[in-house]
Write an enzyme that holds these catalytic residues in place. Structure first.
Site, PDB file in Angstrom:
ATOM      1  N   ASP A  21       0.840  -1.214   0.000  1.00  0.00           N
ATOM      2  CA  ASP A  21       0.000   0.000   0.000  1.00  0.00           C
ATOM      3  C   ASP A  21       0.868   1.255   0.000  1.00  0.00           C
ATOM      4  O   ASP A  21       1.606   1.498   0.965  1.00  0.00           O
ATOM      5  CB  ASP A  21      -0.896   0.015   1.244  1.00  0.00           C
ATOM      6  CG  ASP A  21      -1.733  -1.255   1.386  1.00  0.00           C
ATOM      7  OD1 ASP A  21      -1.196  -2.352   1.141  1.00  0.00           O
ATOM      8  OD2 ASP A  21      -2.909  -1.134   1.750  1.00  0.00           O
ATOM      9  N   HIS A  23      -0.077   4.670  -0.231  1.00  0.00           N
ATOM     10  CA  HIS A  23      -0.589   5.791   0.572  1.00  0.00           C
ATOM     11  C   HIS A  23       0.254   7.063   0.397  1.00  0.00           C
ATOM     12  O   HIS A  23       0.718   7.676   1.374  1.00  0.00           O
ATOM     13  CB  HIS A  23      -0.665   5.412   2.048  1.00  0.00           C
ATOM     14  CG  HIS A  23      -1.874   4.575   2.388  1.00  0.00           C
ATOM     15  ND1 HIS A  23      -3.159   4.951   2.079  1.00  0.00           N
ATOM     16  CD2 HIS A  23      -1.987   3.365   2.986  1.00  0.00           C
ATOM     17  CE1 HIS A  23      -4.011   4.027   2.486  1.00  0.00           C
ATOM     18  NE2 HIS A  23      -3.324   3.044   3.024  1.00  0.00           N
ATOM     19  N   ASP A  50      -4.804   1.257  -2.622  1.00  0.00           N
ATOM     20  CA  ASP A  50      -4.547   2.306  -1.624  1.00  0.00           C
ATOM     21  C   ASP A  50      -3.309   3.113  -2.019  1.00  0.00           C
ATOM     22  O   ASP A  50      -2.320   3.196  -1.274  1.00  0.00           O
ATOM     23  CB  ASP A  50      -4.425   1.737  -0.204  1.00  0.00           C
ATOM     24  CG  ASP A  50      -5.787   1.504   0.453  1.00  0.00           C
ATOM     25  OD1 ASP A  50      -6.819   1.707  -0.219  1.00  0.00           O
ATOM     26  OD2 ASP A  50      -5.809   1.126   1.640  1.00  0.00           O
ATOM     27  N   ASN A  76      -9.798   0.339  -0.721  1.00  0.00           N
ATOM     28  CA  ASN A  76     -10.918   1.056  -0.100  1.00  0.00           C
ATOM     29  C   ASN A  76     -10.720   2.570  -0.178  1.00  0.00           C
ATOM     30  O   ASN A  76     -11.698   3.328  -0.242  1.00  0.00           O
ATOM     31  CB  ASN A  76     -11.129   0.600   1.350  1.00  0.00           C
ATOM     32  CG  ASN A  76      -9.902   0.721   2.202  1.00  0.00           C
ATOM     33  OD1 ASN A  76      -8.835   0.192   1.852  1.00  0.00           O
ATOM     34  ND2 ASN A  76     -10.002   1.418   3.333  1.00  0.00           N
ATOM     35  N   HIS A  77      -9.485   3.037  -0.222  1.00  0.00           N
ATOM     36  CA  HIS A  77      -9.266   4.486  -0.331  1.00  0.00           C
ATOM     37  C   HIS A  77      -9.650   5.009  -1.716  1.00  0.00           C
ATOM     38  O   HIS A  77     -10.231   6.093  -1.818  1.00  0.00           O
ATOM     39  CB  HIS A  77      -7.820   4.845   0.035  1.00  0.00           C
ATOM     40  CG  HIS A  77      -7.608   4.850   1.515  1.00  0.00           C
ATOM     41  ND1 HIS A  77      -7.549   6.003   2.283  1.00  0.00           N
ATOM     42  CD2 HIS A  77      -7.501   3.818   2.384  1.00  0.00           C
ATOM     43  CE1 HIS A  77      -7.392   5.678   3.552  1.00  0.00           C
ATOM     44  NE2 HIS A  77      -7.346   4.355   3.640  1.00  0.00           N
TER      45      HIS A  77
HETATM   46 MN   LIG Z   1      -6.914  -0.394   2.608  1.00  0.00          MN
END
Ligand SMILES: [Mn+2]
Length: 285
Positions: A21, A23, A50, A76-77
């Site tokens: 991920d 981010h 993500d 989900n982001h």
């Molecule tokens: Mn996530």
């Protein structure tokens, strides 16, 4: 709208890497790619999703989606991001400040979005618009290669809605092939592909879940943070919490896994040095 499951052939010319991920931690990925001498003409980079929020360079991470060697599934982001901007994508309607402030993404590290709002023109910036269109096309599952070379890339977990025993906890290759043929996946499964932590959340679960699930190819995933890679029921979780190393010196960082060499490369913002670590993934015999 693009298909939620996409299939790719094995890569015979170069290497396949999987990154955890991101981010918004673009600079960490950039360092790792330089360190492995990533070959943009032959290698492929898969992302477990993500890409955005929490870290310092969310938009730069989304711009990777324009690169022909980059393949990312929706996390989900990205789902929260699309939920907020779908009216804008479809009808050019900017979210009002109250909608923006009450959105789930703003509670989850999405403040970066504000920098790209052009209030005077009631629009987002051009670079944001371009990135948004790419996010809308992200699939939920990649199926890569065939037979013993096959692997999957997803964000969270392939857990079933009502699983009463370990033998029946996750979907198998034959199920995923059927979803691919159907061209759709259920809302229930989509939700678990974004959010499920049934396998990865608890340390105690290590006692109960074997590393390999018969009938399920290696499935790279992220979403649940730990300081190391974990393997349960053929799921290999690569979320080692890159964005949590921005301001604090801890055990978190970003993982880039090299499938062919069974090793990964790891870096964090504080320990500013690339580590190379052998890591064998167990497969069904
Ligand atoms: Mn996530």
């Amino acid at each position: 709208m693009s298909l939620p499951i996409q299939k790719l052939p094995s890569n015979h010319l170069g290497k396949d890497y999987i990154v955890g991920d991101l981010h918004g931690c673009f600079s960490l990925l950039d360092r790792l790619m330089k360190d492995v001498s990533f070959d943009k003409d032959h290698d492929r980079l898969f992302s477990v999703g993500d890409l955005i929020d929490r870290g310092p360079e969310s938009l730069r991470c989304l711009q990777l989606l324009a690169d022909p060697w980059f393949y990312a599934v929706k996390g989900n982001h990205e789902d929260m991001f699309l939920e907020l901007f779908m009216p804008y994508l479809l009808d050019n309607k900017l979210p009002s400040s109250s909608v923006l402030n009450n959105s789930s993404i703003m509670d989850n590290g999405g403040e970066w979005i504000i920098d790209y709002i052009n209030q005077a023109q009631q629009a987002m910036s051009v670079e944001f618009d371009n990135a948004l269109e790419l996010v809308a096309k992200m699939p939920l599952i990649y199926i890569v290669g065939d037979a013993e070379h096959r692997f999957h890339v997803i964000h969270a977990e392939l857990t079933k809605p009502k699983a009463y025993s370990i033998d029946n906890l996750v979907y198998l290759d034959i199920d995923i092939d059927q979803f691919f043929i159907n061209g759709t996946i259920s809302y229930d499964l989509e939700d678990r592909l974004y959010w499920s932590r049934s396998l990865m959340k608890s340390a105690a679960a290590d006692l109960y879940y074997p590393k390999v699930q018969k009938g399920l190819s290696t499935t790279f995933c992220g979403h649940t943070i730990a300081s190391n890679i974990r393997q349960k029921l053929s799921h290999v979780c690569l979320d080692t919490g890159a964005s949590m190393s921005v301001n604090v010196d801890n055990d978190y960082g970003l993982v880039l896994y090299d499938i062919k060499e069974s090793q990964y490369f790891w870096i964090s913002f504080q320990k500013n040095k690339v580590n190379r670590i052998s890591h064998h993934i167990e497969k069904t015999p």
